[in-house]
Design an enzyme around this catalytic site. Structure first.
Site: not given
Length: 368
Positions: A164, A189, A214, A239, A263
């Site tokens: 992250k 991300d 991401e 995402d 997801k």
């Protein structure tokens, strides 16, 4: 299938270590487990992955409980359902609430697969006997902890590492990683922490030889992501932006990204996930399966969908022990040298640990 009853279990599981993103810190994971029984006594399991607060999507555990109890479960009870794909039509007049919808649809897929005495993966069209997985790491307290954590996952065999990042911390996070692990398969991300005003910051990420970035911008910034991708060498992966087949279609048409994270919970279930997979395959867009800090039930659904052939990038579906001291399935999901075996038993391929489920349950209700 004729669904006779649905039980909802609101559970809370403690993570081994807090999971920190640019938007939130999760220490205890609340989930809703859906237990569905048909008229012949076949039981299927689903999982609602909404968080306790609406930092990731507009859904929360409390709103999902309301939607399930008062709207979604009544739509499937005592109905004859020929195939799990039919659930999309049953739910078409209820806007969004995808995580609640996915939990019901997932349980129906499990019932259907068990009635067919087939692994869920096979009925979805999967052809892999094992799937490649990576590890996702939240923002760490300090550099040493970050590097030690990465080292541990490399030693365990994970095929790629996702970290992250947040605005202003990019170099502090990535420079030491690249110094110590120059050839590591690495992605970042951002959880929508940037805008196009940060384009110079984002362009510097090209120096780190990343697999992908991401979700750098906001979920609805399809045009802005397309503008950004034109100026980056690093592929953008969407995402939070991908909540439906139409979102994926729009992103591909606008060239907003070069990769997509699917997801299951966020797009409304396995049927929608397969539809997005098939679209991306036709358009030569590689996909991977994102994680939601899932229990073993959600993890099992992710393994099944990841067995489809265009899931060509390592997903976030890691071993149960990565997050939990005790999962709610037996056997727990295990990883060997960066791979998870796809179950061959009927349905999701795992049994439920009833004692663990009971121990983690905050409240339950049964709807008939």
């Amino acid at each position: 299938m004729h669904i006779e009853s649905v039980s909802l279990h609101h559970i809370e599981m403690e993570l081994k270590t807090p999971f920190v993103t640019s938007a939130s810190t999760t220490k205890n994971r609340e989930l809703i487990i859906v237990e569905m029984k048909d008229k012949d006594g076949v039981i299927g399991w689903g999982e609602c992955s909404a968080f306790a607060s609406p930092w990731y999507t507009e859904e929360t555990i409390q709103t999902a409980w309301h939607m399930l109890n008062d709207f979604l479960v009544p739509l499937v009870l005592n109905k004859r359902i020929e195939h799990p794909n039919d659930v999309q039509m049953l739910f078409q007049n209820i806007k969004r609430n995808n995580m609640a919808k996915a939990s019901i649809e997932g349980a129906i897929w499990d019932v259907y697969a068990k009635r067919k005495n087939q692994p869920l993966s096979k009925l979805l069209g999967g052809n892999k006997y094992k799937i490649e997985v990576g590890a996702a790491i939240g923002i760490q307290e300090n550099e040493l902890t970050l590097l030690n954590t990465i080292e541990q996952y490399i030693e365990q065999g994970y095929k790629r590492i996702k970290v992250k990042i947040k605005r202003g911390m990019e170099n502090a996070i990535l420079s030491p990683i690249r110094k110590h692990f120059p050839s590591l398969a690495l992605m970042v991300d951002a959880n929508s922490d940037y805008t196009l005003h940060d384009i110079d910051l984002l362009k510097r990420l090209d120096h780190y030889n990343l697999l992908m970035i991401e979700q750098p911008l906001a979920a609805n910034d399809f045009v802005e992501h397309a503008q950004l991708q034109k100026q980056l060498k690093t592929p953008i992966c969407l995402d939070e932006s991908i909540n439906s087949y139409h979102d994926a279609f729009q992103a591909i048409q606008l060239k907003s990204c070069q990769m997509i994270a699917i997801k299951v919970a966020k797009v409304g279930g396995l049927t929608a996930s397969k539809q997005i997979h098939d679209l991306c395959k036709a358009k030569n867009i590689p996909v991977w399966c994102g994680g939601m800090l899932d229990s073993g039930i959600g993890r099992a659904h992710n393994i099944a969908i990841s067995s489809l052939d265009n899931f060509t990038l390592p997903g976030d579906t890691s071993a149960s022990s990565r997050y939990w001291d005790r999962d709610i399935i037996v056997p727990e999901v295990t990883m060997n040298d960066g791979f998870i075996s796809v179950p061959t038993n009927a349905g999701i391929g795992y049994e439920i640990d009833r004692k663990a489920l009971t121990a983690f349950t905050l409240k339950s209700t049964t709807i008939t």
